[in-house]
Design an enzyme around this catalytic site. Structure first.
Site, PDB file in Angstrom:
ATOM      1  N   CYS A 126      32.536  39.815  51.825  1.00  0.00           N
ATOM      2  CA  CYS A 126      32.270  41.165  52.485  1.00  0.00           C
ATOM      3  C   CYS A 126      30.639  41.044  52.642  1.00  0.00           C
ATOM      4  CB  CYS A 126      32.584  42.305  51.311  1.00  0.00           C
ATOM      5  SG  CYS A 126      34.355  42.706  51.343  1.00  0.00           S
ATOM      6  N   CYS A 175      34.793  42.729  56.051  1.00  0.00           N
ATOM      7  CA  CYS A 175      34.744  43.820  54.922  1.00  0.00           C
ATOM      8  C   CYS A 175      33.427  44.182  54.618  1.00  0.00           C
ATOM      9  CB  CYS A 175      35.737  43.616  53.790  1.00  0.00           C
ATOM     10  SG  CYS A 175      35.225  42.158  53.087  1.00  0.00           S
TER      11      CYS A 175
END
Ligand SMILES: Nc1nc2c(c(=O)[nH]1)N1CN2[C@@H]2O[C@H](COP(=O)(O)OP(=O)(O)OC[C@H]3O[C@@H]1[C@H](O)[C@@H]3O)[C@@H](O)[C@H]2O
Length: 263
Positions: free
Chosen positions: A82, A164
């Site tokens: 992420c 993400c």
């Protein structure tokens, strides 16, 4: 190792499959999985080469589909952490200069599939099991559903779906429109970000050193990008000449006034 194509392949406008395609795919796979990202050392490169070839051999090169590449994508699948995804549009060289230095960040080329396929051409023929080294269809002159265009659309879509946290995009402020809805970034990637996983898109609008400042964070094309992103419930932020990337541009132009003070 790879037989030359028979002369009876259909003629297309684009260059043919890259010579030694199979060997290049295998070699790049080993380089990436054994040296660049050894955490992927268990990937089966022989199988990846075989499945990549099967994705287009003996198939009409104007009828390539996303499904053709699903087995390859699953085999080469990897997780990008992420907050580490970097998209780009019309800034390929600068984006990769940055991720070469800031190796925690990933462009699609910094993943296994992008690393293997970058700058390669490939196609087959429905009437033959051979690789076509003579010519391949191009999006502009032949058909958009050619194996290379469909590959980049498919893997770009998956790259965006898997993203993400905070994601980034390097845009070219020296163009009249830094954001183009027709680009892969504008047509595929921004529409496949998951708002439940991606909370912010951070745009870096970079101007060529000494180039014109045609577009910037306050321009209409960036406002267009902001509206699309905001409608998808993702926060949009923008920086002109993001400093770490600007430093890289200045390495090549250290004496330019925009590099000698206040970057
Ligand atoms: N070698 C790569 N090619 C591409 C990647 C990529 O990651 N690597 N692509 C697309 N792409 C091919 O590059 C041109 C358009 O570039 P260009 O016009 O400069 O920019 P795009 O937004 O179309 O495409 C760049 C965007 O899509 C992925 C990458 O993750 C970037 O975020 C067109 O042929 C695409 O099919």
């Amino acid at each position: 190792m790879w037989p030359r194509s028979p002369p009876n392949h259909k003629e297309w406008q684009g260059s043919g499959t890259t010579a030694h395609f199979g060997d290049i795919v295998l070699g790049r796979c080993y380089t990436y999985t054994q040296i660049v990202r050894p955490e992927l050392r268990d990937k089966d490169c022989q199988k990846i080469q075989e499945v990549f070839l099967k994705s287009f051999l003996s198939k009409d090169p104007c009828d390539a589909t996303e499904q053709d590449y699903q087995p390859l994508i699953e085999l080469a699948n990897q997780t990008v952490p992420c907050n580490k995804t970097v998209f780009w549009s019309k800034t390929k060289e600068l984006a990769h200069q940055y991720t070469r230095v800031q190796q925690a960040l990933f462009t699609l080329e910094n993943t296994l599939l992008g690393y293997i396929a970058d700058d390669l051409s490939w196609c087959g023929d429905s009437g033959s099991s051979e690789i076509n080294y003579q010519s391949c269809p191009t999006r502009r002159d032949n058909c958009s559903s050619n194996p290379v265009s469909v590959f980049w659309n498919t893997v770009s879509k998956r790259f965006a779906e898997d993203a993400c946290g905070v994601v980034h995009v390097v845009l070219n402020g020296s163009l009249n429109e830094a954001f183009d809805r027709r680009s892969t970034f504008g047509r595929v990637e921004i529409h496949n970000l998951h708002p439940k996983k991606v909370h912010t898109l951070q745009a870096w609008v970079m101007h060529d050193i000494g180039g014109v400042r045609s577009d910037s964070c306050s321009s209409s094309s960036i406002r267009d990008l902001k509206s699309i992103i905001s409608e998808r419930n993702i926060t949009f932020t923008c920086q002109n000449n993001y400093r770490p990337v600007r430093f890289l541009q200045c390495v090549k132009n250290p004496e330019h006034p925009s590099c000698t003070s206040g970057i």
